[in-house]
Design an enzyme around this catalytic site. Structure first.
Site, PDB file in Angstrom:
ATOM      1  N   LYS A   1      30.041  -6.069  19.918  1.00  0.00           N
ATOM      2  CA  LYS A   1      30.140  -6.278  21.371  1.00  0.00           C
ATOM      3  C   LYS A   1      31.465  -6.900  21.765  1.00  0.00           C
ATOM      4  CE  LYS A   1      25.433  -5.668  22.653  1.00  0.00           C
ATOM      5  NZ  LYS A   1      24.165  -6.211  23.071  1.00  0.00           N
TER       6      LYS A   1
ATOM      7  N   ARG B   1      19.798  -6.626  15.689  1.00  0.00           N
ATOM      8  CA  ARG B   1      20.053  -5.207  15.993  1.00  0.00           C
ATOM      9  C   ARG B   1      21.503  -4.917  15.634  1.00  0.00           C
ATOM     10  NH1 ARG B   1      22.137  -2.150  20.027  1.00  0.00           N
ATOM     11  NH2 ARG B   1      21.111  -0.156  20.466  1.00  0.00           N
TER      12      ARG B   1
HETATM   13  N1  PMM Z   1      22.399  -3.737  23.198  1.00  0.00           N
HETATM   14  C1  PMM Z   1      22.678  -2.441  23.422  1.00  0.00           C
HETATM   15  C2  PMM Z   1      21.649  -1.488  23.477  1.00  0.00           C
HETATM   16  N2  PMM Z   1      20.370  -1.840  23.266  1.00  0.00           N
HETATM   17  N3  PMM Z   1      18.759  -3.487  22.785  1.00  0.00           N
HETATM   18  C3  PMM Z   1      18.459  -4.772  22.565  1.00  0.00           C
HETATM   19  N4  PMM Z   1      17.170  -5.131  22.367  1.00  0.00           N
HETATM   20  N5  PMM Z   1      19.404  -5.747  22.517  1.00  0.00           N
HETATM   21  C4  PMM Z   1      20.729  -5.466  22.729  1.00  0.00           C
HETATM   22  O1  PMM Z   1      21.550  -6.406  22.691  1.00  0.00           O
HETATM   23  C5  PMM Z   1      21.091  -4.112  22.983  1.00  0.00           C
HETATM   24  C6  PMM Z   1      20.061  -3.136  23.012  1.00  0.00           C
HETATM   25  C7  PMM Z   1      24.098  -2.009  23.635  1.00  0.00           C
HETATM   26  O2  PMM Z   1      24.741  -1.804  22.419  1.00  0.00           O
HETATM   27  P1  PMM Z   1      25.018  -0.351  21.756  1.00  0.00           P
HETATM   28  O3  PMM Z   1      25.715   0.480  22.778  1.00  0.00           O
HETATM   29  O4  PMM Z   1      25.843  -0.631  20.568  1.00  0.00           O
HETATM   30  O5  PMM Z   1      23.715   0.271  21.359  1.00  0.00           O
END
Ligand code: PMM
Length: 285
Positions: free
Chosen positions: A223, A262
């Protein structure tokens, strides 16, 4: 009530569980376009399982700042075949969606977890889907869709108290709609309506963010607050070069105790968790 989903939430692995990310999207900030084809997404999910993922999180909508939303049919076409194939292969699957229709189709295809970054705000009917199925629910802190989320970073009583209060009211809503509390996991939503500094405040005070004793999942992988931390004259550290800092962060989070992480790089995460386990109780990794 004992169920597959409450067992999944309560299971003690002796370490945080690792949720490996499969973004079936053209535009996610870290891996957009790489796993857009169904076959590529399935192969990536299987590879993450081999590397030690406990859960595979399959998403068909990018939530990066400014992203535009796919229509429902596009999101369904992206995620359902991938979920069905990975579930068939024996994987525990989470669906990353804010939409009730997609959550229902994912559950029907074998998903065990609904990961809703909007905590039921984007589409309240998703809570009814969760309440009536044997699935865990990741309820993330969220204020607005990606196009405007960074306009909503003001927290009158500070970000930690604010996120806790807003999560608490979403938990109340989920319970009122019949969601079983033993199937709930909370997430502070790093990067969603948060400034860089607010993300650090949240990770430093995760113990004050949770509601009751509900478990916490954290998504910090790649991030921009990490890119900002590591910025130099050339600007923020590019996405592919944030992994070492991420690993340092998840090591700290694991040591302090979180339910799940995650992540995109499952191997790096499992290596960090092996170190934490060895540090904490000396058992063989
Ligand atoms: N961040 C992203 C997408 N889904 N779900 C949860 N539970 N927590 C998060 O911090 C989260 C998520 C965005 O990140 P990505 O684009 O790398 O998937």
């Amino acid at each position: 009530m004992s169920s597959r989903a409450s067992t999944l939430v309560a299971a003690d692995l002796g370490r945080p569980r690792v949720m490996g990310v499969v973004n079936v999207t053209p535009d996610s900030f870290s891996d957009g376009g790489r796993f857009m084809a169904t076959d590529a997404a399935i192969a990536h999910g299987l590879a993450l399982l081999d590397l030690g993922a406990d859960l595979i999180d399959v998403g068909g909508e990018s939530t990066r700042p400014g992203a535009t939303r796919p229509v429902v049919s596009e999101e369904l076409d992206r995620v359902v075949p991938v979920i069905a194939a990975l579930a068939e292969a024996g994987a525990a699957i989470s669906v990353d969606t804010m939409r009730a229709e997609v959550a229902q189709a994912a559950v029907d295809a074998g998903a065990l977890v609904v990961n809703d970054v909007s905590g039921g705000l984007a589409d309240p009917r998703i809570l009814d889907v969760v309440a009536s199925a044997d699935v865990a629910y990741v309820l993330m802190h969220w204020r607005a869709h990606s196009t405007e989320m960074q306009e909503h970073t003001s927290y009158a009583a500070g970000v930690v108290a604010g996120v806790r209060a807003e999560l608490s009211s979403r938990v109340d809503e989920a319970l009122a709609r019949g969601v079983d509390p033993t199937r709930l996991v909370l997430d502070p939503g790093l990067g969603f309506s948060k400034t860089y500094a607010q993300n650090w405040d949240l990770v430093r005070h995760l113990d004050q963010v949770t509601v009751g004793s509900l478990p916490i999942l954290v998504g910090a992988s790649r991030k921009s607050f990490l890119g900002h931390l590591l910025a130099d004259d050339a600007g923020p550290r590019p996405v592919p070069q944030r992994e070492f800092a991420h690993n340092a962060l998840i090591t700290l989070l694991a040591h302090h105790g979180v339910w799940g992480l995650r992540v995109h790089d499952v191997r790096a995460c499992r290596d960090a968790l092996a170190v934490v386990t060895q540090w904490q109780d000396g058992t063989e990794p």
